[in-house]
Design an enzyme around this catalytic site. Structure first.
Site, mmCIF file in Angstrom:
data_model
loop_
_atom_site.group_PDB
_atom_site.id
_atom_site.type_symbol
_atom_site.label_atom_id
_atom_site.label_comp_id
_atom_site.label_asym_id
_atom_site.label_seq_id
_atom_site.Cartn_x
_atom_site.Cartn_y
_atom_site.Cartn_z
ATOM 1 N N THR A 73 4.059 -6.417 5.767
ATOM 2 C CA THR A 73 5.428 -6.030 6.563
ATOM 3 C C THR A 73 5.655 -7.164 7.480
ATOM 4 O O THR A 73 7.004 -7.191 8.107
ATOM 5 C CB THR A 73 5.055 -4.657 7.429
ATOM 6 O OG1 THR A 73 3.822 -5.000 8.086
ATOM 7 C CG2 THR A 73 4.759 -3.620 6.465
ATOM 8 N N GLY B 148 0.692 -1.293 0.135
ATOM 9 C CA GLY B 148 0.154 -0.019 -0.031
ATOM 10 C C GLY B 148 0.780 1.089 0.081
ATOM 11 O O GLY B 148 0.513 2.243 -0.762
ATOM 12 N N PHE B 149 1.699 1.020 0.639
ATOM 13 C CA PHE B 149 2.818 2.360 0.857
ATOM 14 C C PHE B 149 2.020 3.659 1.241
ATOM 15 O O PHE B 149 2.558 4.748 1.071
ATOM 16 C CB PHE B 149 3.458 2.575 -0.398
ATOM 17 C CG PHE B 149 4.402 1.337 -1.038
ATOM 18 C CD1 PHE B 149 5.177 0.751 -0.194
ATOM 19 C CD2 PHE B 149 3.902 0.547 -2.031
ATOM 20 C CE1 PHE B 149 5.845 -0.636 -0.616
ATOM 21 C CE2 PHE B 149 4.548 -0.222 -2.530
ATOM 22 C CZ PHE B 149 5.540 -1.010 -1.627
ATOM 23 N N ARG C 224 14.838 -2.588 19.955
ATOM 24 C CA ARG C 224 14.779 -3.852 19.829
ATOM 25 C C ARG C 224 14.249 -4.326 18.449
ATOM 26 O O ARG C 224 13.175 -3.812 18.091
ATOM 27 C CB ARG C 224 13.899 -4.504 20.821
ATOM 28 C CG ARG C 224 13.968 -5.873 20.788
ATOM 29 C CD ARG C 224 13.149 -6.626 21.845
ATOM 30 N NE ARG C 224 14.066 -6.718 23.263
ATOM 31 C CZ ARG C 224 13.225 -6.798 24.453
ATOM 32 N NH1 ARG C 224 12.041 -6.619 24.514
ATOM 33 N NH2 ARG C 224 14.056 -6.910 25.521
ATOM 34 N N ILE D 274 0.277 -5.424 5.717
ATOM 35 C CA ILE D 274 0.269 -5.035 4.279
ATOM 36 C C ILE D 274 1.408 -5.453 3.602
ATOM 37 O O ILE D 274 1.587 -4.882 2.772
ATOM 38 C CB ILE D 274 0.030 -3.635 4.219
ATOM 39 C CG1 ILE D 274 1.181 -2.807 4.964
ATOM 40 C CG2 ILE D 274 -1.264 -3.083 4.774
ATOM 41 C CD1 ILE D 274 1.407 -1.418 4.969
ATOM 42 N N ASN E 112 11.727 -8.973 14.482
ATOM 43 C CA ASN E 112 12.121 -10.149 13.839
ATOM 44 C C ASN E 112 13.070 -9.904 12.916
ATOM 45 O O ASN E 112 13.001 -8.846 11.893
ATOM 46 C CB ASN E 112 10.862 -10.837 13.160
ATOM 47 C CG ASN E 112 11.144 -11.955 12.351
ATOM 48 O OD1 ASN E 112 12.071 -11.875 11.681
ATOM 49 N ND2 ASN E 112 10.244 -13.088 12.473
ATOM 50 N N GLU F 139 9.431 2.764 7.546
ATOM 51 C CA GLU F 139 9.643 4.035 6.666
ATOM 52 C C GLU F 139 11.092 4.736 6.519
ATOM 53 O O GLU F 139 11.383 5.554 5.751
ATOM 54 C CB GLU F 139 8.549 5.171 6.885
ATOM 55 C CG GLU F 139 7.172 4.688 6.494
ATOM 56 C CD GLU F 139 6.189 5.317 7.024
ATOM 57 O OE1 GLU F 139 5.454 6.423 6.497
ATOM 58 O OE2 GLU F 139 5.766 5.025 8.292
ATOM 59 N N GLY G 152 2.558 0.416 13.389
ATOM 60 C CA GLY G 152 1.867 -0.838 13.492
ATOM 61 C C GLY G 152 2.301 -1.686 14.679
ATOM 62 O O GLY G 152 1.591 -1.954 15.737
#
Length: 693
Positions: free
Chosen positions: A463, A236-237, A580, A461, A583, A657, A504
């Site tokens: 991520t 989506g960006f 931190r 989306i 993942n 971002e 998110g």
């Protein structure tokens, strides 16, 4: 803020949604199985401004398979018309070329598209204005810019400091129209069912709850009457961060044919028409410094565009307010209201174009002072947040610069030649706010012996939210990852903020942690099967007490052909401080994706508008160029071993971002180092270089 211990967090767990996506079994918006669907194809305005006189639908309705045609003369009335981006088919006015003025419903997508082309529209065309200029007579100051930032700021006598400065930079930088270009175009299935949720949308969206809330207001429905589902989204960006006019058109069409699912997938050409774009910018940056490169003044004045139907003001000048130490500084934003579609979010709105100008200007200052560009940035490192005076929660920009310099081989930096190629290197800093969105809640249920159902209406989306949130939940509950069943992507689940602003994981993850802690407090370590707890996210009391940002440093090696001006980026390295890492695999993917998009911004992306007719003419990937595999050489992203104790219970900050912020500037700075030619207008292409070195 107390952070939680981790076992699952910090491990490179393979994407839980990966097998379904690579095998083609993951269901995207347009693919949900529905019975006897109708297909919707929009009718768009072919003038940039004016009034619709007639819409002749005779030929369209005569085509076999056509069920209905919506026009501005017979469409349902909207309950709320305050959001001009969503107000369509309510009157005969055309505000921009490509605006939705109707739609055809048919039994196949091909028939609907053919019929839409048969709708004949007569206009009373008016003179339009679509060109952004620094001297546009209608420039004005908005009340605020995106995310609630002040429009203008001023601290000290900037003009005096610039006059007295030993060294100054005074230049204008421009960035073009850019369009969000996810692999999956905007798509939706709308079902109007009086016997169920009145309106169900299977939507390609970054936020199911924001779609539900916005459309409820627009359509005059209660939120409980709308259900929005977005289990898988193909990128989506930012453009899918809120509903657009096509969502309203689909809902109108579904209401016209109750009980029949209505399927709408935008064409690639329509993606360039009415679902948002990054506004072009004209940025005047002035820096004043002593001969050692220590800043005494920063001025960043921005001109950008908005639309006549709705104001959107990008916060392009805000990085200059906090990035570097200077005794005086000022920023401003001015808008030109044009006959164009509404600009909208595109990856790192504001920070991305703003840091391009600031970081190229900093490179120019380094050259003027004969100071190494990394040393110049270190000399201007602020002790506290210059904008607020607050201490930093965790600012490690200097560590990013020094770590990157060691890894990149900066100490031996020299422009060189390699046959017909001129080779140079460049650097740029990056910063992006560590945001946490309000309004989140999560529900945890002991679903079966030793297994936990974790529910929150977040959206992945692409991520890696499915995976990262599962890891956070496992650590918060003190169980194994495979004991967690995560459910997201449905407005029937507890409310969640939009997947945007790199917020998110921080917003949803912190909410899941709070829910897990409440669950354990209420039900203990051996809960009964069926035990459940739903908790809203607590506020972070430390947000207003610290300057919270992610930081980074980009390093680029560029090769420029001495005969053709062709630019090839052979190496890119990004080093980031993002707290931190939940993942490492998915974070690396996000960072490299942002860096790649920054390279694309630097060298390729430009939406060209034909001002004679008011529309964007680069409407496909043959003419709107984006970086492909062949454009990407050696690229690596590194995240520092880090922990932000003030940001959230995980100690993490956003990564989505920060990768694009500053990366275009590093490319431009490397091109200058290779050629001695300073380019201040994006994208940098051959014509800006040929014959100049």
């Amino acid at each position: 803020m107390t952070t939680i211990d981790h076992r699952a967090m910090g491990t490179s767990l393979a994407r839980l949604d990966g097998p379904a996506k690579v095998s083609g079994t993951a269901t995207y918006a347009f693919e949900y199985p529905v019975d006897a669907p109708l297909y919707l194809h929009p009718v768009q305005a072919t003038v940039a401004k004016g009034r619709i006189l007639t819409m002749d639908t005779t030929a369209a309705l005569a085509l076999d398979g056509v069920e209905a045609v919506l026009t501005v003369f017979d469409a349902p009335t909207l309950a709320d018309t305050s959001d001009g981006d969503l107000v369509i088919l309510q009157d005969d006015q055309v505000h921009y070329r490509g605006q939705l003025i109707g739609g055809v419903l048919a039994d196949s997508a091909e028939t609907a598209r053919q019929a839409a082309a048969l709708v004949r529209v007569d206009y009373d065309e008016a003179e339009h204005d679509t060109e952004l200029r620094a001297d546009h007579p209608g420039l004005y100051a908005p009340e605020e810019v995106n995310s609630g930032h002040e429009t203008d700021t001023s601290d000290g006598d900037v003009e005096g400091a610039l006059r007295d400065a030993a060294v100054t930079v005074d230049q204008t930088y421009t960035t073009p129209h850019e369009h969000n270009s996810p692999m999956e175009p905007h798509a939706t299935i709308a079902i109007w069912d009086p016997d169920g949720p009145l309106l169900t949308l299977y939507d390609s969206s970054q936020g199911v709850h924001v779609v539900r809330q916005t459309l409820a207001t627009t359509l005059g429905l209660e939120e409980e009457q709308i259900r929005v589902v977005a289990k898988n989204v193909g990128g989506g960006f930012g453009s899918k961060g809120a509903p657009h006019s096509h969502n309203v058109l689909a809902a109108m069409a579904a209401k016209r044919e109750p009980g029949r699912p209505v399927k709408l997938a935008l064409t690639r050409q329509q993606m360039f028409a009415f679902v948002g774009y990054r506004t072009p910018t004209i940025q005047h940056v002035r820096l004043g410094a002593d001969r050692d490169g220590r800043l005494t003044a920063i001025s960043h004045e921005v001109v950008e565009q908005t639309a006549t139907v709705k104001e959107y003001a990008e916060q392009t000048g805000t990085p200059a307010r906090m990035m570097y130490a200077a005794a005086t500084r000022q920023t401003s934003h001015r808008l030109a209201e044009l006959d164009v579609a509404v600009p909208f979010w595109m990856r790192a709105p504001g920070e991305c174009p703003g840091m391009f100008a600031l970081e190229v200007a900093m490179d120019e200052l380094a050259v003027a002072c004969d100071v190494d560009p990394i040393e110049l940035r270190i000399r201007n490192e602020p002790d506290v947040d210059p904008e607020t005076g607050n201490p930093w929660s965790n600012r490690r920009l200097v560590d990013c610069l020094r770590t990157g310099a060691d890894r990149f081989g900066w100490a031996t930096r020299q422009p060189r030649t390699d046959g017909e190629w001129l080779v140079g290197t460049g650097v740029a800093s990056a910063a992006y706010p560590a945001m946490i969105m309000p309004g989140n809640a999560a529900r945890i249920t002991h679903d079966a012996a030793g297994r936990y159902l974790v529910e929150i209406g977040a959206v992945d989306i692409g991520t890696g939210a499915w995976t990262a949130l599962t890891q956070i939940a496992a650590d918060a509950l003190g169980c194994e990852v495979d004991a967690v069943d995560l459910q997201i992507g449905d407005s029937d689940l507890p409310p969640a903020s939009v997947a945007g602003g790199s917020s998110g994981t921080s917003s949803w993850g912190g909410t899941i942690v709070a829910a897990a802690q409440a669950f354990r407090k209420e039900h203990g370590d051996e809960p009964a099967v069926g035990a459940t707890t739903m908790t809203e996210a607590p506020e972070n009391d430390e947000v207003d007490d610290y300057g919270m940002y992610s930081f980074g440093a980009h390093f680029v090696e560029a090769r420029v052909n001495r005969y053709t001006g062709e630019i090839r980026v052979s190496r890119m390295l990004g080093v980031f401080s993002i707290g931190r890492v939940i993942n490492p695999t998915t974070v690396r993917s996000q960072l490299i994706g942002g860096m790649t998009m920054g390279l694309s911004m630097a060298l390729h992306e430009e939406s060209v508008r034909d001002h004679r007719f008011g529309h964007v003419v680069t409407q496909d990937f043959a003419s709107y160029h984006i970086s492909s595999h062949a454009d990407i050489g050696e690229i690596e992203a590194v995240a520092l071993d880090d922990l932000d104790e003030h940001a959230n219970p995980m100690g993490s900050r956003g990564a989505g971002e920060i990768g694009i912020v500053g990366s275009a500037a590093a490319v431009v700075n490397a091109v200058f180092h290779a050629t001695g030619v300073r380019v201040r207008d994006l994208p940098v292409q051959c014509d800006a270089l040929v014959g100049k070195f």
